[in-house]
Enzyme design. Structure first.
Site, PDB file in Angstrom:
ATOM      1  N   THR A  25      20.312  51.100  46.798  1.00 31.52           N
ATOM      2  CA  THR A  25      19.123  52.000  46.712  1.00 31.52           C
ATOM      3  C   THR A  25      18.761  52.000  48.237  1.00 31.52           C
ATOM      4  OG1 THR A  25      17.610  50.375  46.317  1.00 31.52           O
ATOM      5  CG2 THR A  25      18.679  51.432  44.596  1.00 31.52           C
ATOM      6  N   SER A  76      11.988  57.047  44.340  1.00 31.56           N
ATOM      7  CA  SER A  76      13.023  56.553  45.125  1.00 31.56           C
ATOM      8  C   SER A  76      14.123  55.784  44.091  1.00 31.56           C
ATOM      9  CB  SER A  76      12.247  55.273  46.020  1.00 31.56           C
ATOM     10  OG  SER A  76      13.319  54.730  46.747  1.00 31.56           O
ATOM     11  N   TYR A  82       9.679  36.924  42.944  1.00 33.94           N
ATOM     12  CA  TYR A  82      10.454  38.083  42.511  1.00 33.94           C
ATOM     13  C   TYR A  82      11.057  37.493  41.168  1.00 33.94           C
ATOM     14  CZ  TYR A  82      13.793  41.799  42.207  1.00 33.94           C
ATOM     15  OH  TYR A  82      14.309  43.031  42.127  1.00 33.94           O
TER      16      TYR A  82
HETATM   17  N1  NAD Z   1      18.256  47.877  44.092  1.00 33.76           N
HETATM   18  C1  NAD Z   1      18.541  46.862  43.682  1.00 33.76           C
HETATM   19  O1  NAD Z   1      19.695  46.011  43.854  1.00 33.76           O
HETATM   20  C2  NAD Z   1      17.735  46.224  42.537  1.00 33.76           C
HETATM   21  C3  NAD Z   1      18.294  44.768  41.815  1.00 33.76           C
HETATM   22  C4  NAD Z   1      17.521  44.387  40.592  1.00 33.76           C
HETATM   23  C5  NAD Z   1      16.485  44.852  40.305  1.00 33.76           C
HETATM   24  N2  NAD Z   1      16.159  46.004  40.986  1.00 33.76           N
HETATM   25  C6  NAD Z   1      14.371  46.588  40.791  1.00 33.76           C
HETATM   26  O2  NAD Z   1      14.616  47.844  40.304  1.00 33.76           O
HETATM   27  C7  NAD Z   1      13.467  48.553  40.698  1.00 33.76           C
HETATM   28  C8  NAD Z   1      13.620  49.708  41.432  1.00 33.76           C
HETATM   29  O3  NAD Z   1      14.182  49.300  42.886  1.00 33.76           O
HETATM   30  P1  NAD Z   1      14.830  50.278  43.895  1.00 33.76           P
HETATM   31  O4  NAD Z   1      16.026  49.419  44.203  1.00 33.76           O
HETATM   32  O5  NAD Z   1      15.111  51.521  43.362  1.00 33.76           O
HETATM   33  O6  NAD Z   1      13.644  50.165  44.796  1.00 33.76           O
HETATM   34  P2  NAD Z   1      12.980  51.250  45.777  1.00 33.76           P
HETATM   35  O7  NAD Z   1      12.183  50.539  46.953  1.00 33.76           O
HETATM   36  O8  NAD Z   1      13.952  52.432  46.231  1.00 33.76           O
HETATM   37  O9  NAD Z   1      11.912  52.157  44.721  1.00 33.76           O
HETATM   38  C9  NAD Z   1      10.958  51.576  44.127  1.00 33.76           C
HETATM   39  C10 NAD Z   1       9.867  52.466  44.222  1.00 33.76           C
HETATM   40  O10 NAD Z   1       8.868  51.967  43.605  1.00 33.76           O
HETATM   41  C11 NAD Z   1       7.453  52.385  44.383  1.00 33.76           C
HETATM   42  N3  NAD Z   1       6.612  51.313  44.077  1.00 33.76           N
HETATM   43  C12 NAD Z   1       6.140  50.238  44.559  1.00 33.76           C
HETATM   44  N4  NAD Z   1       5.043  49.748  44.223  1.00 33.76           N
HETATM   45  C13 NAD Z   1       4.401  50.542  43.446  1.00 33.76           C
HETATM   46  C14 NAD Z   1       3.154  50.485  42.778  1.00 33.76           C
HETATM   47  N5  NAD Z   1       2.339  49.365  42.967  1.00 33.76           N
HETATM   48  N6  NAD Z   1       2.891  51.494  42.020  1.00 33.76           N
HETATM   49  C15 NAD Z   1       3.784  52.659  41.937  1.00 33.76           C
HETATM   50  N7  NAD Z   1       5.071  52.659  42.448  1.00 33.76           N
HETATM   51  C16 NAD Z   1       5.234  51.589  43.436  1.00 33.76           C
HETATM   52  C17 NAD Z   1       7.798  52.744  45.476  1.00 33.76           C
HETATM   53  O11 NAD Z   1       7.153  53.562  46.304  1.00 33.76           O
HETATM   54  C18 NAD Z   1       9.378  53.340  45.553  1.00 33.76           C
HETATM   55  O12 NAD Z   1       9.276  54.740  45.323  1.00 33.76           O
HETATM   56  C19 NAD Z   1      12.610  47.548  41.101  1.00 33.76           C
HETATM   57  O13 NAD Z   1      11.775  47.008  40.138  1.00 33.76           O
HETATM   58  C20 NAD Z   1      13.412  46.386  41.663  1.00 33.76           C
HETATM   59  O14 NAD Z   1      13.047  45.094  41.735  1.00 33.76           O
HETATM   60  C21 NAD Z   1      16.536  46.586  42.103  1.00 33.76           C
END
Ligand code: NAD
Length: 256
Positions: A197, A15, A162
């Site tokens: 996302t 994802s 977080y």
């Molecule tokens: N989207 C944003 O704005 C944003 C901003 C800053 C940081 N992030 C970070 O980027 C990363 C990705 O976020 P995203 O927006 O793509 O989120 P998302 O929810 O689209 O994807 C996260 C993925 O991690 C998987 N996941 C969750 N827990 C898990 C576990 N214990 N073991 C294995 N897989 C697991 C989920 O199944 C999912 O597919 C995260 O670490 C998030 O904190 C996102």
């Protein structure tokens, strides 16, 4: 390192930012093992991309045994692993003290466990595998890229857990890069701002507009493909090591 030469583990690869990274590596000719909990989404992605370059192993990144076994499986499949990209994460918000009382301690621990301990878990096992690689022409045996967040620096109200988890990723990047320097393994992190996302899927259009307006330039949410593009730049630039790069359009988050 070129993406074409990558034999990568991408956590959270089913994802969002992880998925975009998987797509980019596969497009460029590299190979990927997706470590994610979400079987359904991962399988859909693999159906689309084909099974030649990408495979899925259901993995909870916070589980020591699972990660040990599954890294072994990736090494068996590819012959070696030379990249680990940590994108798995959760964002569960919560005030330290809310109307219902103090935050249950397990809630704080869960976020730390998945985001921080999970990233470290993959780093420790993947790096041990990378140490056995023959170095490439730049002397590199591997690259590790983890995902922090701007919340590591400007966490908002409700982001104590977080922010702490992402601050941990920021802080461990340099000492791990120093430790693996003699192995030719680089260690980097990306701190995204607001990226479009599935995390934002449930938000009403007005909320997305107001979030977008809070980004100085460009005043929009980041695209997952822009994250993947940065992964590629970091991989290709052998001088980048031990650093966290913000990918955020100059946003500085406000208290709420
Ligand atoms: N989207 C944003 O704005 C944003 C901003 C800053 C940081 N992030 C970070 O980027 C990363 C990705 O976020 P995203 O927006 O793509 O989120 P998302 O929810 O689209 O994807 C996260 C993925 O991690 C998987 N996941 C969750 N827990 C898990 C576990 N214990 N073991 C294995 N897989 C697991 C989920 O199944 C999912 O597919 C995260 O670490 C998030 O904190 C996102």
């Amino acid at each position: 390192m070129k993406l074409a030469d990558m034999k990568a583990i991408v956590t959270g690869g089913a994802s969002g930012l992880g998925e975009a990274t998987v797509r980019r590596i596969v497009e460029q000719g590299g190979q990927v093992a997706i470590f994610d909990l979400n079987k359904e989404k991962a399988q859909k992605l693999i159906e689309e991309l084909g099974e030649e370059q990408v495979f899925y192993i259901q993995t909870d990144v916070s589980d020591a045994n699972q990660v040990e076994q599954n890294v072994r499986q990736a090494v068996e499949r590819f012959g070696s692993v030379n990249a680990a990209i940590n994108c798995a994460g959760i964002g569960t918000p919560g005030k330290v003290v809310s109307k219902t009382g103090p935050m249950p301690l397990e809630q704080f621990e869960k976020v730390i466990r998945i985001n921080l301990v999970g990233s470290f878990n993959v780093i420790r096992v993947a790096a041990a595998a990378m140490q056995k690689n023959t170095p490439n022409e730049d002397g590199e045996r591997g690259i590790i890229i983890s995902t922090a967040s701007v919340a590591a620096y400007e966490g908002q109200i409700g982001q104590a857990a977080y922010s702490a988890s992402k601050g941990g990723i920021v802080s461990m990047t340099l000492p791990i890069a120093r430790e693996f320097a003699r192995d030719g393994i680089r260690v980097m992190a990306i701190a995204p701002g607001l990226m479009k996302t599935p995390m934002f899927d449930g938000l009403p259009e007005a909320a997305v507009e107001s979030l977008s307006a809070s980004v100085p330039f460009p005043a929009r949410l980041g695209k997952p493909s822009e994250y993947a593009q940065l992964v590629e730049s970091i991989a290709e630039n052998a001088m980048l090591n031990g650093e966290v790069i913000r990918l955020d359009g100059a946003i500085r988050m406000q208290p709420r």
